[in-house]
Scaffold this motif. Sequence first.
Motif, PDB file in Angstrom:
ATOM      1  N   GLY A  87     -35.104  20.483  11.847  1.00 12.78           N
ATOM      2  CA  GLY A  87     -36.112  19.846  12.780  1.00 12.78           C
ATOM      3  C   GLY A  87     -36.428  18.541  12.863  1.00 12.78           C
ATOM      4  O   GLY A  87     -37.060  17.993  13.008  1.00 12.78           O
ATOM      5  N   ILE A  88     -34.936  17.788  12.809  1.00 11.77           N
ATOM      6  CA  ILE A  88     -34.966  16.335  13.180  1.00 11.77           C
ATOM      7  C   ILE A  88     -34.174  16.096  14.284  1.00 11.77           C
ATOM      8  O   ILE A  88     -33.936  17.056  14.979  1.00 11.77           O
ATOM      9  CB  ILE A  88     -34.300  15.541  11.763  1.00 11.77           C
ATOM     10  N   PHE A  89     -34.456  15.032  14.932  1.00 12.13           N
ATOM     11  CA  PHE A  89     -33.704  14.280  15.956  1.00 12.13           C
ATOM     12  C   PHE A  89     -32.263  14.046  15.505  1.00 12.13           C
ATOM     13  O   PHE A  89     -32.079  13.227  15.132  1.00 12.13           O
ATOM     14  CB  PHE A  89     -34.576  13.353  16.623  1.00 12.13           C
ATOM     15  N   GLY A  91     -29.600  13.084  17.223  1.00 14.34           N
ATOM     16  CA  GLY A  91     -29.149  11.994  17.833  1.00 14.34           C
ATOM     17  C   GLY A  91     -29.742  10.571  17.541  1.00 14.34           C
ATOM     18  O   GLY A  91     -29.272   9.302  17.988  1.00 14.34           O
ATOM     19  N   MET A  92     -30.752  10.446  16.384  1.00  6.50           N
ATOM     20  CA  MET A  92     -31.493   9.394  16.421  1.00  6.50           C
ATOM     21  C   MET A  92     -31.019   8.878  14.964  1.00  6.50           C
ATOM     22  O   MET A  92     -30.539   9.812  14.096  1.00  6.50           O
ATOM     23  CB  MET A  92     -32.909   9.412  16.306  1.00  6.50           C
ATOM     24  N   THR A  93     -31.259   7.717  14.489  1.00  7.89           N
ATOM     25  CA  THR A  93     -30.812   7.410  13.105  1.00  7.89           C
ATOM     26  C   THR A  93     -32.083   7.654  12.019  1.00  7.89           C
ATOM     27  O   THR A  93     -33.259   8.106  12.636  1.00  7.89           O
ATOM     28  CB  THR A  93     -30.699   5.679  13.026  1.00  7.89           C
ATOM     29  N   GLU A  96     -35.093   5.780  12.936  1.00 12.46           N
ATOM     30  CA  GLU A  96     -35.682   6.044  14.142  1.00 12.46           C
ATOM     31  C   GLU A  96     -36.555   7.271  13.967  1.00 12.46           C
ATOM     32  O   GLU A  96     -37.763   7.637  14.743  1.00 12.46           O
ATOM     33  CB  GLU A  96     -34.669   6.188  15.461  1.00 12.46           C
ATOM     34  N   ASP A  99     -39.636   6.776  12.472  1.00 14.17           N
ATOM     35  CA  ASP A  99     -40.241   5.932  13.558  1.00 14.17           C
ATOM     36  C   ASP A  99     -41.071   6.905  14.399  1.00 14.17           C
ATOM     37  O   ASP A  99     -42.378   6.675  14.746  1.00 14.17           O
ATOM     38  CB  ASP A  99     -39.556   5.092  14.227  1.00 14.17           C
ATOM     39  N   MET A 100     -40.230   7.820  14.663  1.00 13.61           N
ATOM     40  CA  MET A 100     -40.884   8.922  15.509  1.00 13.61           C
ATOM     41  C   MET A 100     -42.056   9.666  14.741  1.00 13.61           C
ATOM     42  O   MET A 100     -43.185  10.030  15.359  1.00 13.61           O
ATOM     43  CB  MET A 100     -39.995   9.967  15.764  1.00 13.61           C
ATOM     44  N   TYR A 103     -45.292   8.154  15.553  1.00 10.85           N
ATOM     45  CA  TYR A 103     -45.501   7.769  16.886  1.00 10.85           C
ATOM     46  C   TYR A 103     -46.876   7.580  17.169  1.00 10.85           C
ATOM     47  O   TYR A 103     -47.228   6.814  18.157  1.00 10.85           O
ATOM     48  CB  TYR A 103     -44.771   9.243  17.525  1.00 10.85           C
ATOM     49  N   ARG A 108     -47.678  -0.098  13.937  1.00 12.36           N
ATOM     50  CA  ARG A 108     -46.453  -0.223  13.421  1.00 12.36           C
ATOM     51  C   ARG A 108     -45.910  -1.465  13.202  1.00 12.36           C
ATOM     52  O   ARG A 108     -44.794  -1.472  12.527  1.00 12.36           O
ATOM     53  CB  ARG A 108     -45.670   0.634  14.482  1.00 12.36           C
ATOM     54  N   ARG A 150     -40.552  12.126   7.550  1.00  9.05           N
ATOM     55  CA  ARG A 150     -40.752  11.860   8.864  1.00  9.05           C
ATOM     56  C   ARG A 150     -42.195  12.208   8.906  1.00  9.05           C
ATOM     57  O   ARG A 150     -43.281  11.719   9.568  1.00  9.05           O
ATOM     58  CB  ARG A 150     -40.207  12.507   9.772  1.00  9.05           C
TER      59      ARG A 150
END
Lengths: 239, 333
Positions: A87-89, A91-93, A96, A99-100, A103, A108, A150
């Motif tokens: 369940g991670i994104f 396409g993001m590093t 990132e 950082d999400m 959110y 920050r 995260r």
Amino acid sequence: MLLEVEGLCVNYGHIEAIRDISFGVPEGTITTLIGANGAGKTTTLKTLSGLRKVRAGTVKFEGRDITSIPPYERVEMGISQSPEGRGIFPGMTVTENLDMGAYVRRDRKSTAYEQDLERVFTLFPRLAERRQQVAGTMSGGEQQMLAIGRALMARPRLVLLDEPSMGLAPKLIQQIFDIITEINQQGTTVLLVEQNAAQSLKRAHTAHILETGQIVRSGTGAELAGDEAVKAAYLGGDV
Amino acid sequence: MDLNFSFFFSNFPELTVTGLAFGAIYALIALGYTMVYGVLQLINFAHSEVFMYGTFAALWFTMATVGGGNPGGFQTLAILIGALLSAMAMSALIALILERVAYRPLIKRNAPRLIALISAIGASFVLAELMGLRDRVTGWVGLDDDLRDYVGRARINNSMPNIVDNKVLFSIGDADVRMVDVIVIVAAIVMMVAVDQFVRRSRLGRGIRATAQDPETAALMGVNSTRVIQLTFLLGGLMAGVAAFLYMLKIEVTKFDVGFLLGVKAFTAAVLGGIGNLRGALVGGLVLGVVENWGSAILGSEWRHVVAFVLLVVILLFRPTGILGESLGKART
């Protein structure tokens, strides 16, 4: 109780996924829900995060009824979830993704934020080495670490962990559970959903066993771990 | 069919620059299609009308302020900026109304994508016909004759006063590079880069990317999906407004159904570049504009649209995900 669930019923399509479950998560503890595939563990967590509609029952967080508030408000209140599987994104590093996780935070650019980032990198040194790597290209174990890290970036009061050990090598499982205990000792309340009953019963203060959408047994982790019926059904005979 | 290669080669630089200008306008409109698709997996077929309303806003503002002749100098610049802002405001407004009226109720009820598509087509007709019938509409609300005349003559072409001196900036060989083309290309690329950077760097932009990649997980991070969807429509609307203004500078004529063909072309550009991909919209738009312009020079201008759609089919045959592929969320450099 930090979180109180009462008489919760959730439908998944026409199927009753959760039938009248009630439990609490005391502040500062690790509470675990264990059960086989399809027992309703993930549905329970998704409902607590607000992703599934409740048919009946209530969910209270810090005494406030949150049964029908949207997911993003729950995150702002301090409930954060590490979702099941990858369940991670993708396409993001790594950075990132973390950082999400933060959110909803407004600080920050502060040192507190930097400290939390450092905390995650201390818990998971592997992530520190891979800050700029695109998350989708990492191994399953690393993605799992990222999902947990995260979830911590939101500075949650309560963190919901959905099968953090799924698909990991035994050595890594041990490590992930050590980290969960450490997170809890640093002051975050944990609700842990697992198929790995042996490890989660060892770590949890309170445990509930979920079968086909209902809680069939509750007790302290040690009690359930010592119970013959639980041993036979979930621990493969011996721990 | 005569192939006119000598015309093509002797005018190659000029054809390319004009093609790029068309392509830049396609690209700006394509952004709206591609962003909404990235976030909702939905083709917003009413986006063409978002563009069309922008052209009228630019036109009305210019007509209202330009007076008799071309004022020139600083005043012209002020009129241009005003027309640009009016077009952006109008398009953004229409996009937000669309989201609120035609989409949000359906999304809230988890309606199938097909239903949303029908809703979009319906909204598109309503918006176009409202503009087409606006002399009637202004009659109903009791506007006086002058004003009716002013916003009226709905179904014919409406021409924009020519306020930019379309002088030749420089020449390459025999070919002239004109002022308006350069303005259009530069403005479009600047706006595209701004949107791209916003989506990449800002917090809200990250919310858009996260929602595009995985809406459920994005919600778990505290992303308010309704806000993200609104923002997506807003950005698409603003860019369609810029496109509308640039279109009025270059083409100078608009009509209530001007959105249809432009919309189809921009949608083609989005698919060509890789739907859901912001940079794909730019690449797709420019490629489409240039190839179509070359094609119509060689084959004759009546072949312009044929060339565009043959290009689409050929590229999709070999690269089904478009030139750059990848979706909004996954797009990385």
